[in-house]
Design an enzyme around this catalytic site. Structure first.
Site, mmCIF file in Angstrom:
data_model
loop_
_atom_site.group_PDB
_atom_site.id
_atom_site.type_symbol
_atom_site.label_atom_id
_atom_site.label_comp_id
_atom_site.label_asym_id
_atom_site.label_seq_id
_atom_site.Cartn_x
_atom_site.Cartn_y
_atom_site.Cartn_z
ATOM 1 N N ASP A 137 153.822 52.423 31.827
ATOM 2 C CA ASP A 137 153.690 53.740 31.216
ATOM 3 C C ASP A 137 154.535 53.735 29.938
ATOM 4 O O ASP A 137 155.762 53.815 29.995
ATOM 5 C CB ASP A 137 154.166 54.791 32.229
ATOM 6 C CG ASP A 137 154.323 56.177 31.618
ATOM 7 O OD1 ASP A 137 154.142 56.325 30.394
ATOM 8 O OD2 ASP A 137 154.637 57.112 32.382
ATOM 9 N N LYS B 224 153.160 61.991 21.524
ATOM 10 C CA LYS B 224 154.565 61.548 21.510
ATOM 11 C C LYS B 224 154.776 60.494 20.425
ATOM 12 O O LYS B 224 155.844 59.910 20.290
ATOM 13 C CB LYS B 224 154.961 60.990 22.875
ATOM 14 C CG LYS B 224 154.955 62.054 23.971
ATOM 15 C CD LYS B 224 155.358 61.481 25.294
ATOM 16 C CE LYS B 224 154.955 62.353 26.459
ATOM 17 N NZ LYS B 224 155.875 63.454 26.732
HETATM 18 N N1 PMP Z 1 155.019 59.415 31.455
HETATM 19 C C1 PMP Z 1 156.160 59.660 30.795
HETATM 20 C C2 PMP Z 1 157.280 58.666 30.874
HETATM 21 C C3 PMP Z 1 156.276 60.814 30.037
HETATM 22 O O1 PMP Z 1 157.403 61.060 29.372
HETATM 23 C C4 PMP Z 1 155.191 61.725 29.980
HETATM 24 C C5 PMP Z 1 155.289 63.019 29.188
HETATM 25 N N2 PMP Z 1 156.505 63.693 29.322
HETATM 26 C C6 PMP Z 1 154.034 61.412 30.672
HETATM 27 C C7 PMP Z 1 153.987 60.256 31.399
HETATM 28 C C8 PMP Z 1 152.838 62.315 30.637
HETATM 29 O O2 PMP Z 1 152.330 62.350 29.353
HETATM 30 P P1 PMP Z 1 151.171 63.372 28.943
HETATM 31 O O3 PMP Z 1 151.626 64.724 29.422
HETATM 32 O O4 PMP Z 1 151.109 63.269 27.469
HETATM 33 O O5 PMP Z 1 149.922 62.930 29.619
#
Ligand code: PMP
Length: 415
Positions: A209, A235
């Site tokens: 991830d 992000k």
């Molecule tokens: N994994 C991690 C490590 C994250 O920081 C995040 C978002 N905070 C996510 C998954 C989920 O990402 P998204 O909400 O953009 O799908």
């Protein structure tokens, strides 16, 4: 005699980078904005905003099937964007880059498609206690449906994956090890090479991830050695609702479609339908065309930035943060990973994280408070949540100073 190094990294000009992000030039609650919630989402440079606006102004049309000029232009830009992301991630082929709406959607795609077609009762998926809910819940859903088991990999009190414990969990039952590259809650940078090596010793796949890593330093999926890599565009200075699933080609080829509909088919008929090849097999429906174009613009923007210098700049911000934190009585840093990205989680004795967050906001400082979608980790550390400041390329030492002025004020008022 002191010998000067021949090559030093040029000082990183965060002030100049900052000017590329129009949202940052505003006052919030009567103070210049200090944006320290980058782990939740990053701000967007002007060029990304322009790329999206220009697409809608000039080229908007549906992709792939149109014979007219606008559709041709939209298709070209959309597929160029896939090439840009493939280059950015070091993907051998652009077809291995599947557009998704973000990290969550990408993990669900793998959990559903790979998981349902592969997992059997008694199989195991390992996820760490450091994971974001989006790298836990999809696996629990597929486990419930297939009879497989989700087993958490222990973490240490410092907030690092316990590699010995991981080694102890690995056996022939383990089919997947799904971990984050960087913890969004603590900033821990996980030792991917070692995790991949351990997982491969039992022929398990590795899903990485990368939601929190891609914005901080260049990643290369080939040298990381993982089987799947997932990330979110928002992000990475790109728009919300965009993201990528990267996978090894033979795995993606073998996986059945996740969503059915237009775009992902070869020929639809009764009783049988045949599917497109990669990447379209996994891209049912009209995609987020403007989003992909915006994300490619973000990647292009990063191409103009000295990313090594940017990473050093962020490391310097964190180093200064830790120095200042040590001077505040009653401030407890949560997690002490040996290798951390620019994320600082803390608690202030006698205060509630959300009170600290609100007081900082009154001073124009945006931080995140709460469990950071990592409730198992908070349980493991025995805390309800933290205050989290997370840095990006446009943050400055002045931002760090302002954060600590705010923290001291919170301490005076609440503690
Ligand atoms: N994994 C991690 C490590 C994250 O920081 C995040 C978002 N905070 C996510 C998954 C989920 O990402 P998204 O909400 O953009 O799908």
């Amino acid at each position: 005699m002191t010998v000067r190094p021949m090559h030093t990294v040029a000082a990183f000009d965060a002030e100049r980078v900052r000017r590329d992000f129009p949202i940052l030039a505003q006052q919030v609650n009567g103070h210049p904005l200090v944006y320290l919630d980058n782990a939740a989402t990053t701000q967007k440079p002007e060029c990304v905003i322009e790329a999206i606006a220009n697409y809608y102004r000039r080229d908007n049309a549906n992709v792939h099937r149109g014979v007219h000029t606008l559709s041709d232009r939209a298709t070209h830009s959309f597929e160029q964007a896939r090439h840009a992301l493939a280059g950015f991630l070091g993907s051998p082929r652009p077809e291995q880059v599947i557009w998704t709406s973000g990290t969550t959607a990408a993990i669900n795609l793998v959990a559903y498609s790979w998981g349902h077609s592969t997992l059997k009762p008694g199989d195991r998926v390992l996820v760490s206690w450091l994971e974001h809910h989006s790298n836990i819940v999809p696996w629990q859903l597929v486990a419930a449906a297939t009879g497989a088991e989700v087993v958490p990999i222990p973490v240490t009190d410092d907030g690092e994956i316990d590699l010995e414990a991981l080694a102890g969990l690995l056996d022939a039952r383990v089919k997947m090890v799904a971990v984050n590259h960087v913890s969004n809650a603590l900033g821990t940078v996980n030792p991917v090479a070692e995790i991949v090596r351990l997982a491969k010793s039992v022929d398990a796949l590795v899903l990485l991830d990368g939601a929190q890593s891609v914005a901080h330093w260049p990643v290369d999926v080939t040298s990381l050695g993982c089987d799947f890599f997932v990330m979110s565009g928002h992000k990475l200075f790109g728009p919300t609702g965009t993201g990528v699933l990267w996978g090894r080609e033979h795995l993606l080829e073998a996986m059945p479609p996740f969503l059915g509909g237009g775009e992902m088919i070869d020929r639809v008929g009764f009783p049988t339908t045949t599917f497109s090849g990669l990447p379209f097999k996994f891209e049912a429906g009209t995609p987020n065309i403007a989003g992909a174009i915006g994300l490619a613009a973000a990647v292009d923007y990063l191409g103009g930035i000295d990313r090594r210098a940017a990473a050093e700049h962020e490391a310097a911000l964190l180093a200064r943060t830790l120095e200042l934190a040590a001077e505040v009585d009653g401030l407890r840093r949560i997690g002490r990973p040996a290798h951390a990205a620019g994320i600082f989680s803390f608690l202030l004795e006698g205060t509630h994280p959300s009170d600290v967050g609100m007081l900082l906001d009154q001073q124009g400082i945006a931080v995140r408070t709460g469990h950071h979608c990592a409730q198992p980790l908070m349980d493991r550390l025995g805390i309800p949540g933290t205050v989290r400041a997370s840095y990006s390329i446009y943050n400055t030492q002045e931002d760090v100073t302002r954060l600590f002025e705010g923290i001291r004020k919170a301490k005076r008022l609440f503690a």
